[in-house]
Design a protein around this motif. Structure first.
Motif, PDB file in Angstrom:
ATOM      1  N   ASN A  22       0.838  -1.192   0.000  1.00  0.00           N
ATOM      2  CA  ASN A  22       0.000   0.000   0.000  1.00  0.00           C
ATOM      3  C   ASN A  22       0.876   1.247   0.000  1.00  0.00           C
ATOM      4  OD1 ASN A  22      -2.804  -1.266   0.561  1.00  0.00           O
ATOM      5  ND2 ASN A  22      -1.515  -2.102   2.193  1.00  0.00           N
ATOM      6  N   LEU A  23       0.370   2.310  -0.600  1.00  0.00           N
ATOM      7  CA  LEU A  23       1.015   3.617  -0.547  1.00  0.00           C
ATOM      8  C   LEU A  23       0.243   4.489   0.433  1.00  0.00           C
ATOM      9  CD1 LEU A  23       2.995   5.805  -1.537  1.00  0.00           C
ATOM     10  CD2 LEU A  23       1.394   6.270  -3.411  1.00  0.00           C
TER      11      LEU A  23
ATOM     12  N   TYR B 192       3.814  -5.145   5.734  1.00  0.00           N
ATOM     13  CA  TYR B 192       5.093  -5.333   5.044  1.00  0.00           C
ATOM     14  C   TYR B 192       5.007  -4.782   3.623  1.00  0.00           C
ATOM     15  CZ  TYR B 192       3.314  -9.390   2.352  1.00  0.00           C
ATOM     16  OH  TYR B 192       2.616 -10.207   1.483  1.00  0.00           O
ATOM     17  N   ASN B 193       6.147  -4.360   3.114  1.00  0.00           N
ATOM     18  CA  ASN B 193       6.276  -3.875   1.728  1.00  0.00           C
ATOM     19  C   ASN B 193       5.336  -2.714   1.411  1.00  0.00           C
ATOM     20  OD1 ASN B 193       7.205  -6.876  -0.202  1.00  0.00           O
ATOM     21  ND2 ASN B 193       8.401  -5.483   1.056  1.00  0.00           N
ATOM     22  N   ASN B 194       5.099  -1.848   2.399  1.00  0.00           N
ATOM     23  CA  ASN B 194       4.328  -0.634   2.167  1.00  0.00           C
ATOM     24  C   ASN B 194       5.270   0.563   2.029  1.00  0.00           C
ATOM     25  OD1 ASN B 194       1.497  -1.752   2.716  1.00  0.00           O
ATOM     26  ND2 ASN B 194       2.590  -2.312   4.594  1.00  0.00           N
ATOM     27  N   HIS B 195       4.821   1.593   1.335  1.00  0.00           N
ATOM     28  CA  HIS B 195       5.592   2.824   1.193  1.00  0.00           C
ATOM     29  C   HIS B 195       4.832   3.960   1.877  1.00  0.00           C
ATOM     30  CE1 HIS B 195       7.618   6.028  -1.570  1.00  0.00           C
ATOM     31  NE2 HIS B 195       8.218   5.934  -0.405  1.00  0.00           N
TER      32      HIS B 195
ATOM     33  N   GLU C 174       7.553  -4.901   8.873  1.00  0.00           N
ATOM     34  CA  GLU C 174       8.818  -5.310   8.268  1.00  0.00           C
ATOM     35  C   GLU C 174       8.854  -4.951   6.786  1.00  0.00           C
ATOM     36  OE1 GLU C 174       9.973  -9.305  10.801  1.00  0.00           O
ATOM     37  OE2 GLU C 174       8.573  -9.537   9.123  1.00  0.00           O
ATOM     38  N   HIS C 175      10.071  -4.679   6.300  1.00  0.00           N
ATOM     39  CA  HIS C 175      10.321  -4.472   4.871  1.00  0.00           C
ATOM     40  C   HIS C 175       9.476  -3.331   4.302  1.00  0.00           C
ATOM     41  CE1 HIS C 175      11.910  -8.423   5.716  1.00  0.00           C
ATOM     42  NE2 HIS C 175      10.707  -8.948   5.794  1.00  0.00           N
TER      43      HIS C 175
ATOM     44  N   ASP D 139       9.037  -8.335  -1.357  1.00  0.00           N
ATOM     45  CA  ASP D 139       9.991  -7.646  -2.211  1.00  0.00           C
ATOM     46  C   ASP D 139      11.121  -7.032  -1.387  1.00  0.00           C
ATOM     47  OD1 ASP D 139       8.854  -7.811  -4.956  1.00  0.00           O
ATOM     48  OD2 ASP D 139       7.141  -6.880  -3.965  1.00  0.00           O
ATOM     49  N   PRO D 140      12.302  -6.885  -1.983  1.00  0.00           N
ATOM     50  CA  PRO D 140      13.403  -6.212  -1.282  1.00  0.00           C
ATOM     51  C   PRO D 140      12.989  -4.798  -0.891  1.00  0.00           C
ATOM     52  CG  PRO D 140      14.176  -7.261  -3.305  1.00  0.00           C
ATOM     53  CD  PRO D 140      12.688  -7.311  -3.348  1.00  0.00           C
ATOM     54  N   VAL D 141      13.281  -4.424   0.334  1.00  0.00           N
ATOM     55  CA  VAL D 141      12.785  -3.149   0.843  1.00  0.00           C
ATOM     56  C   VAL D 141      13.276  -1.969   0.015  1.00  0.00           C
ATOM     57  CG1 VAL D 141      14.642  -2.882   2.540  1.00  0.00           C
ATOM     58  CG2 VAL D 141      12.412  -1.805   2.936  1.00  0.00           C
TER      59      VAL D 141
END
Length: 442
Positions: free
Chosen positions: A312-313, A332-335, A357-358, A423-425
């Motif tokens: 999610n953004l 995880y994997n949010n911006h 995380e991430h 995904d890689p952070v």
């Protein structure tokens, strides 16, 4: 490397990956004889296996099994509500075409006869009313009574009750719903995808002179609320205040005339929710998980509120992304992209068990990474492999070093297993910015 330069570097690094992330898993989500046909039909796609808490147990299929009689294409608010009411809990698909406005006639359409906002202000100003007594005992014919009647009319008009086994999906890139409040209440198996939501405004906020030291305006209507429901997938939507940002709101009695509540609240024992690839933007109190510390709420929420947020953004928000009570929440994997109004992202509340995380945080100059976490109660959390402006940052350590009076403890006490690709952070900003939001589902 400053945030702007780093963000451009990340865009180039991850552009190719962004073109496919979030699509491949969805095409594979439907299995069996109809997999090929359903894989091409976005309206019949189901949540992939292991994709967050909503995949737990029976998983989340929404209206994927709807027969032809229970597939609706709607372009007005009346058509949308009629489709929701048709067929009970039988699987259904509702396709939203174009922009649906739940308040197309404006706030005046809900006003009770005799309601006058200027009269309301005159009656309940601090000079006339003071700060010691709330307005709950005001009679029906008073300015507050007329406000209540007006608010009740809006409440009836803009809330839409979503039944079990339902998929609501936008058609194409321009599907939108304005001014509505989706009530996902005491149901199971709901999917909401590919819609741009403009947050409802409360046409008739209530003044509470006893709220805080100087009183406050309180508003109703979340854009979507998951209330006591299970297996809900919120995917590839955009949530925004649109034409009515808080920054444009006036002040009365020295306080912001607040006309918005949350964008997505998950409360009252709700469970097994996945929010993926959404954009949450231009809002104050964004997402609340668990709405009270009270004994009655504790009895309902303890052991529930299991929610996953990924890809999610969260852009230009003030707070609550999310604020968590009780739940095992995996983020995880949010911006997260902040502006100068930023207060915090993760609120650590009563008995919360947050794993963050991430995730990538892009903060403006002068905003410390210590603000990412906000402690409301002592509840351990896990916060590993997060970046701030491209640098791996121990969010707990930074918080504790700069805000020692609100020490946070590490270790949420559980390990998420319901994840698809992580995904890689360092690639997260480019991937999420490119793929998240309405109009980008594939």
């Amino acid at each position: 490397m400053n945030a702007q330069k780093w963000h451009g570097h990340a865009t180039a690094m991850a552009r190719a990956a962004a073109a496919v992330v979030g699509c491949t898993a969805l095409v594979l989500a439907v299995t069996g004889p109809s997999a090929q046909a359903q894989g091409r039909d976005l309206a019949r796609q189901t949540l992939p296996a292991n994709d967050g808490w909503a995949s737990y147990g029976t998983g989340t299929t929404g209206g994927a099994e709807a027969d032809a009689e229970h597939v609706y294409t709607v372009s007005t608010w009346a058509e949308f509500k009629a489709a929701l009411a048709a067929g009970g809990d039988a699987p259904k698909i509702i396709k939203v075409k174009g922009t649906i406005d739940a308040v197309s006639e404006g706030c005046d359409a809900f006003a009770a006869d005799g309601y006058d906002f200027d009269a309301y202000l005159a009656a309940y100003s601090p000079e006339a009313w003071g700060y010691d007594t709330d307005l709950s005992a005001e009679p029906d014919g008073s300015p507050e009574g007329l406000r209540r009647a007006s608010a009740a009319a809006q409440d009836q008009a803009i809330k839409a009750n979503i039944p079990s086994n339902t998929t609501i999906i936008g058609v194409g890139r321009n599907a939108a719903i304005k001014g509505a409040s989706l009530q996902i209440k005491a149901v199971d198996n709901v999917i909401v995808r590919n819609i741009a939501f403009e947050s409802p405004i409360d046409c008739f906020p209530q003044w509470d002179p006893t709220d805080g030291d100087h009183g406050n305006w309180n508003s109703e209507y979340d854009t979507a609320v998951v209330y006591g429901s299970t297996h809900v997938w919120i995917d590839h939507n955009t949530f925004t205040d649109g034409a009515h940002p808080d920054s444009a709101a006036p002040t009365y009695f020295g306080m912001l005339y607040q006309q918005h509540d949350g964008e997505l609240d998950i409360v009252k024992g709700a469970d097994y929710v996945t929010a993926s690839w959404n954009v949450f933007t231009e809002h104050d109190k964004t997402i609340l998980i668990g709405n009270s510390d009270s004994a009655a709420t504790t009895a309902v929420d303890r052991g529930h509120l299991k929610v996953t947020f990924h890809h999610n953004l969260f852009s230009n928000l003030v707070e609550r992304a999310p604020r968590v009570r009780f739940g095992q929440v995996d983020s995880y994997n949010n911006h997260f992209v902040a502006n100068d109004d930023y207060a915090y992202s993760f609120g650590i509340g009563k008995e919360s068990q947050l794993v963050a995380e991430h995730n990538a945080f892009t903060l403006p100059e002068g905003i410390s990474a210590a603000k990412v976490l906000k402690r409301w109660n002592v509840s351990p959390l896990t916060a590993a492999d997060n970046t701030v402006n491209g640098e791996v940052t121990d969010l707990i350590a930074v918080h504790n070093a700069e805000i020692p009076a609100e020490t946070l403890e590490s270790g949420a006490g559980w390990t998420p297993t319901l994840r698809t690709k992580v995904d890689p952070v360092q690639a997260v900003p480019a991937i999420v910015d490119h793929r998240a939001g309405a109009g980008k589902v594939c």
